[in-house]
Design a protein around this motif. Structure first.
Motif, PDB file in Angstrom:
ATOM      1  N   VAL A  66       0.835  -1.202   0.000  1.00 55.04           N
ATOM      2  CA  VAL A  66       0.000   0.000   0.000  1.00 55.04           C
ATOM      3  C   VAL A  66       0.871   1.254   0.000  1.00 55.04           C
ATOM      4  N   ALA A  67       1.917   1.250   0.827  1.00 57.17           N
ATOM      5  CA  ALA A  67       2.825   2.402   0.894  1.00 57.17           C
ATOM      6  C   ALA A  67       3.505   2.637  -0.451  1.00 57.17           C
ATOM      7  N   ALA A  68       3.868   1.548  -1.145  1.00 56.88           N
ATOM      8  CA  ALA A  68       4.526   1.685  -2.447  1.00 56.88           C
ATOM      9  C   ALA A  68       3.602   2.280  -3.492  1.00 56.88           C
ATOM     10  N   ARG A  69       2.308   2.182  -3.254  1.00 57.52           N
ATOM     11  CA  ARG A  69       1.327   2.731  -4.202  1.00 57.52           C
ATOM     12  C   ARG A  69       0.749   4.066  -3.743  1.00 57.52           C
ATOM     13  N   GLY A  70       1.446   4.704  -2.825  1.00 56.24           N
ATOM     14  CA  GLY A  70       1.007   6.038  -2.433  1.00 56.24           C
ATOM     15  C   GLY A  70       0.352   6.130  -1.080  1.00 56.24           C
ATOM     16  N   GLY A  71       0.222   5.027  -0.363  1.00 59.01           N
ATOM     17  CA  GLY A  71      -0.355   5.045   0.968  1.00 59.01           C
ATOM     18  C   GLY A  71      -1.862   4.922   0.981  1.00 59.01           C
ATOM     19  N   VAL A  72      -2.434   5.088   2.168  1.00 63.19           N
ATOM     20  CA  VAL A  72      -3.869   4.956   2.351  1.00 63.19           C
ATOM     21  C   VAL A  72      -4.542   6.298   2.054  1.00 63.19           C
ATOM     22  N   PRO A  73      -5.460   6.359   1.090  1.00 67.74           N
ATOM     23  CA  PRO A  73      -6.157   7.610   0.798  1.00 67.74           C
ATOM     24  C   PRO A  73      -6.973   8.084   1.997  1.00 67.74           C
ATOM     25  N   ARG A  74      -7.132   9.392   2.117  1.00 65.20           N
ATOM     26  CA  ARG A  74      -7.878   9.944   3.242  1.00 65.20           C
ATOM     27  C   ARG A  74      -9.301   9.397   3.270  1.00 65.20           C
ATOM     28  N   ALA A  75      -9.900   9.225   2.092  1.00 60.02           N
ATOM     29  CA  ALA A  75     -11.285   8.750   2.037  1.00 60.02           C
ATOM     30  C   ALA A  75     -11.435   7.359   2.638  1.00 60.02           C
ATOM     31  N   ALA A  76     -10.371   6.545   2.554  1.00 58.08           N
ATOM     32  CA  ALA A  76     -10.438   5.176   3.066  1.00 58.08           C
ATOM     33  C   ALA A  76     -10.464   5.132   4.588  1.00 58.08           C
ATOM     34  N   LEU A  77     -10.126   6.256   5.227  1.00 56.37           N
ATOM     35  CA  LEU A  77     -10.110   6.300   6.684  1.00 56.37           C
ATOM     36  C   LEU A  77     -11.467   6.660   7.277  1.00 56.37           C
ATOM     37  N   SER A  78     -12.435   6.959   6.407  1.00 55.09           N
ATOM     38  CA  SER A  78     -13.769   7.264   6.915  1.00 55.09           C
ATOM     39  C   SER A  78     -14.461   5.980   7.370  1.00 55.09           C
ATOM     40  N   ALA A  79     -15.246   6.093   8.424  1.00 51.89           N
ATOM     41  CA  ALA A  79     -15.973   4.942   8.979  1.00 51.89           C
ATOM     42  C   ALA A  79     -15.038   3.760   9.244  1.00 51.89           C
ATOM     43  N   PRO A  80     -14.015   3.926  10.084  1.00 53.97           N
ATOM     44  CA  PRO A  80     -13.072   2.832  10.335  1.00 53.97           C
ATOM     45  C   PRO A  80     -13.706   1.619  10.980  1.00 53.97           C
ATOM     46  N   TRP A  81     -14.914   1.755  11.523  1.00 60.15           N
ATOM     47  CA  TRP A  81     -15.599   0.609  12.116  1.00 60.15           C
ATOM     48  C   TRP A  81     -15.797  -0.506  11.093  1.00 60.15           C
ATOM     49  N   ARG A  82     -15.833  -0.143   9.809  1.00 59.53           N
ATOM     50  CA  ARG A  82     -16.021  -1.166   8.766  1.00 59.53           C
ATOM     51  C   ARG A  82     -14.906  -2.202   8.812  1.00 59.53           C
ATOM     52  N   TYR A  83     -13.672  -1.743   9.016  1.00 59.21           N
ATOM     53  CA  TYR A  83     -12.537  -2.665   9.072  1.00 59.21           C
ATOM     54  C   TYR A  83     -12.607  -3.529  10.325  1.00 59.21           C
ATOM     55  N   GLY A  84     -13.121  -2.947  11.406  1.00 59.05           N
ATOM     56  CA  GLY A  84     -13.279  -3.730  12.626  1.00 59.05           C
ATOM     57  C   GLY A  84     -14.260  -4.866  12.441  1.00 59.05           C
ATOM     58  N   VAL A  85     -15.372  -4.583  11.752  1.00 60.66           N
ATOM     59  CA  VAL A  85     -16.372  -5.625  11.499  1.00 60.66           C
ATOM     60  C   VAL A  85     -15.780  -6.728  10.632  1.00 60.66           C
ATOM     61  N   LEU A  86     -15.140  -6.348   9.522  1.00 59.53           N
ATOM     62  CA  LEU A  86     -14.587  -7.346   8.610  1.00 59.53           C
ATOM     63  C   LEU A  86     -13.422  -8.104   9.248  1.00 59.53           C
TER      64      LEU A  86
END
Length: 299
Positions: free
Chosen positions: A53-73
């Motif tokens: 992910v870092a090699a491709r520019g990192g995590v976009p800001r939009a992907a950090l919205s609603a982080p609970w989604r990652y917790g569920v998955l």
């Protein structure tokens, strides 16, 4: 290649990689607590995907919205893997892989509940055929055992893990908000590592890491790189391009791949009756792919 074709190619590779975790996991399952093993494998897999992910520019800001989604998955998939290794303490690899082939039916149910994805009569028939083949393998091709429905403890534990896996597949499409498969996988793995680490903290602390046999580290390495980092990405990639039931249809290939792995590791082939059950699962996969092709031709 079409987007659907890429999804199918991803799942073909997914099935081969997942299969390796059954014989390797079974070899190490009694040497380390499932939570301890999976906390390490999730952390390693998150590190690998994080570098990509870092090699491709990192995590976009939009992907950090609603982080609970990652917790569920991460929680759902972490539960799957912990229960898988708990089940492999007593379940044979081919039998456990047969339990895994019940996930397409479960995925079709959850796909309808979460996404209102419709299962056609042909898909339903194929799923039923695949389930019949799976049950025949699970019960060691023995009518008396099947009639008594004497499910082994390991297979029963792993079945509930497969329920979690089936929920995960439609959840990916439901919760994804345009993130790439790589970024979404990274978030899921980080969340899974944290949750398993918290839940299994006592098991992690009690593990004598320096005394673990080599087979445990082989299992951790394989599951982290191939059965976590790679397959998470492949599964999420395919889940965004195929219906949940079609994604999970490729689990029908896993018992056959496990048989290949077992032979490669020098173990005896399964009995002819079990091979017949494996053949039914392959026929079910063919019917599902035929349905896909027929649908594409009509459109």
């Amino acid at each position: 290649m079409t987007e659907a074709g890429r999804g199918h190619a991803a799942m073909l590779l997914f099935s081969a990689l997942v299969a390796g975790s059954f014989p390797l996991g079974a070899a190490a399952a009694n040497d380390i607590a499932p939570a301890a093993l999976n906390a390490v494998r999730f952390a390693l897999a998150a590190g690998i995907i994080g570098i990509a992910v870092a090699a491709r520019g990192g995590v976009p800001r939009a992907a950090l919205s609603a982080p609970w989604r990652y917790g569920v998955l991460g929680g759902v998939f972490g539960l799957y893997f912990v229960l898988m290794f708990e089940g492999l303490k007593t379940a044979a690899p081919v039998s456990a892989a047969a339990v895994f082939t019940l996930t397409p039916i479960l995925a079709a149910v959850f796909g309808w509940l979460l996404l209102r994805q419709i299962t056609t009569p042909r898909i339903a028939a194929a799923l039923a055929l695949g389930a019949a083949g799976a049950l025949w393998v699970i019960f060691d091709a023995d009518w008396a055992t099947l009639r008594a429905f004497a499910v082994g403890r390991g297979e029963w534990i792993y079945f509930w893990g497969c329920v979690a896996h089936a929920i995960y597949t439609p959840l990916v499409r439901r919760l994804n908000r345009g993130e790439s498969a790589l970024v979404f996988t990274f978030g899921t793995l980080v969340a899974g590592a944290v949750l398993i680490g918290i839940a299994g903290s006592s098991a992690i602390a009690a593990t004598d890491w320096g005394a673990l046999p080599a087979r445990v580290w082989i299992a951790i390495g394989y599951t982290a790189v191939f059965a976590s980092a790679a397959t998470f990405t492949l599964l999420q990639y395919a889940s965004l391009r195929l219906p949940a039931s079609k994604v999970m249809a490729y689990t029908y290939l896993v018992p056959a791949w496990v048989t290949v792995w077992e032979l490669a590791l020098g173990r005896a082939p399964p009995p002819a009756g079990v091979l017949a059950g494996l053949a039914l699962t392959l026929v079910a996969l063919g019917l599902l792919l035929r349905d896909e092709e027929a649908s594409g031709a009509r459109s």
